[in-house]
Design an enzyme around this catalytic site. Structure first.
Site, PDB file in Angstrom:
ATOM      1  N   GLU A  59      -0.693  -9.245  -0.794  1.00 48.03           N
ATOM      2  CA  GLU A  59      -2.163  -9.154  -0.671  1.00 48.03           C
ATOM      3  C   GLU A  59      -2.927  -9.190  -2.156  1.00 48.03           C
ATOM      4  O   GLU A  59      -3.916  -9.820  -2.305  1.00 48.03           O
ATOM      5  CB  GLU A  59      -2.700  -7.985   0.012  1.00 48.03           C
ATOM      6  CG  GLU A  59      -2.044  -8.472   1.625  1.00 48.03           C
ATOM      7  CD  GLU A  59      -2.585  -7.193   2.717  1.00 48.03           C
ATOM      8  OE1 GLU A  59      -1.803  -6.352   2.265  1.00 48.03           O
ATOM      9  OE2 GLU A  59      -2.942  -7.549   3.597  1.00 48.03           O
ATOM     10  N   GLY A 109       0.639  -4.866   0.914  1.00 42.77           N
ATOM     11  CA  GLY A 109      -0.565  -4.912   0.049  1.00 42.77           C
ATOM     12  C   GLY A 109      -0.264  -5.377  -1.283  1.00 42.77           C
ATOM     13  O   GLY A 109      -0.964  -5.850  -2.184  1.00 42.77           O
ATOM     14  N   GLU A 116       4.362  -5.183   7.147  1.00 39.41           N
ATOM     15  CA  GLU A 116       3.291  -4.155   7.850  1.00 39.41           C
ATOM     16  C   GLU A 116       4.059  -4.026   9.428  1.00 39.41           C
ATOM     17  O   GLU A 116       3.839  -2.705   9.879  1.00 39.41           O
ATOM     18  CB  GLU A 116       1.732  -4.435   7.926  1.00 39.41           C
ATOM     19  CG  GLU A 116       1.399  -4.170   6.367  1.00 39.41           C
ATOM     20  CD  GLU A 116       1.395  -5.548   5.599  1.00 39.41           C
ATOM     21  OE1 GLU A 116       2.149  -6.647   6.130  1.00 39.41           O
ATOM     22  OE2 GLU A 116       0.917  -5.475   4.607  1.00 39.41           O
ATOM     23  N   ALA A 143       0.994  -1.160   0.035  1.00 38.52           N
ATOM     24  CA  ALA A 143      -0.056  -0.074  -0.086  1.00 38.52           C
ATOM     25  C   ALA A 143       0.892   1.399  -0.067  1.00 38.52           C
ATOM     26  O   ALA A 143       1.884   1.296   0.329  1.00 38.52           O
ATOM     27  CB  ALA A 143      -0.950  -0.044   1.064  1.00 38.52           C
TER      28      ALA A 143
END
Ligand code: CAA
Length: 270
Positions: free
Chosen positions: A123, A120, A143, A75
């Site tokens: 993911e 992310g 993370e 992300a």
């Protein structure tokens, strides 16, 4: 928020390329290692929505990262840095909507990882049906090193892919694993020497899938996705429904008839 698209500030952050029945969704923000800003996430969802509207003209999708260094490095940390708790939860929901869009896509989606697939990015790859990778790839959920936890489905899909103990270790330590370890953990289904071989291998898989009944592949994907997210008793009932639905299709009648008549089937996608 400052966006950093490929080489031109006005260039789209995501583009779609077509090669016959194979579509390639390219995440094109290489200066930020293709990090998933909200705009990138929305553009990925829009690309899949547009491809889904084409029905059986698209028999498979490859997802790739531009720039040769990363699939997606997570992300967008800059976008996350100023969020309130409520906005943080909303950011996770946006990631989940993108993952759900990919899971609902009616044909196989292969994440083609060449470089970093972190946070992310991993993911996003986990929301695809398979992950193919080059030897130069790295996977991880870093993370906790940022004081975060996985937010785009990693706590749910990583354990399903590699088993709960290894998922816990990767999420608790934030350590990266290379493509060989990811392959032996079952995260990566196929490993290649370089990007060209990776893309050729992924296209060959889609071509193999495209020989089969589109309706049956779409049904199988729907049932597999439902089963993965549901208690066994509910999942087996979903399989019963999906199996029954297959009997509504011309392709099923044709496929069974062709087998019994010892000939090749002529599928129509209906
Ligand atoms: N978000 C925003 N920008 C990122 C980024 C990210 N996730 N990852 C890399 N970048 C940017 C860097 O800031 C840098 O930008 P500048 O040139 O403007 O400084 C550029 O991409 C290149 O990165 P590096 O200079 O860091 O490259 P490197 O080769 O030294 O390191 C790396 C590569 C190990 C992948 C390193 O960039 C890195 O650790 N990135 C962050 C990985 C990460 O923590 N991902 C998880 C994000 S949080 C998340 O994803 C939450 C969730 O589950 C939803």
């Amino acid at each position: 928020m400052t966006e950093q698209p490929g080489t031109d500030e006005r260039a789209p952050l995501v583009r779609v390329e077509r090669d016959g029945v194979v579509a390639t969704v390219v995440i094109d923000r290489p200066k930020a290692l293709n990090a998933l800003s909200p705009d990138v996430l929305r553009a990925v969802a829009e690309a899949f929505d547009a491809l889904a509207a084409e029905g059986d003209a698209v028999r498979g999708v490859l997802v790739v990262g531009e720039g040769g260094r990363a699939f997606v490095a997570g992300a967008d940390i800059r976008s996350l840095s100023t969020l309130t708790p409520e906005e943080g939860a909303e950011a996770a929901r946006l990631g989940h909507r993108v993952a759900a869009t990919i899971e609902a896509f009616p044909a196989p989606v292969i994440a083609c990882v060449d470089g970093f697939a972190l946070g992310g990015g991993l993911e996003l790859a986990l929301a695809c049906d398979e992950i193919y990778a080059t030897d130069a790839s790295w996977f991880g959920q870093p993370e906790v090193r940022l004081g975060l936890i996985p937010g785009f489905g990693g706590t749910v899909r990583l354990p399903r892919a590699v088993g709960l103990p290894l998922a816990k270790e990767l999420i608790f330590t934030g350590r990266r694993i290379d493509a060989a370890e990811a392959e032996s953990a079952g995260l990566v289904t196929r490993r290649f020497a370089d990007r060209d071989a990776l893309l050729a291998g992924a296209r060959a898989t889609i071509a193999e899938v495209a020989e089969n009944a589109w309706t049956a592949v779409a049904l199988a994907k729907r049932v597999l996705v439902q089963a993965a997210g549901t208690p066994t008793a509910v999942a087996t009932e979903a399989e019963v429904t999906g199996f029954g639905d297959a009997f509504r299709t011309d392709d099923m009648r044709e496929g069974v008839a062709a087998f019994l008549e010892k000939r090749e089937p002529r599928f129509t996608g209906r």
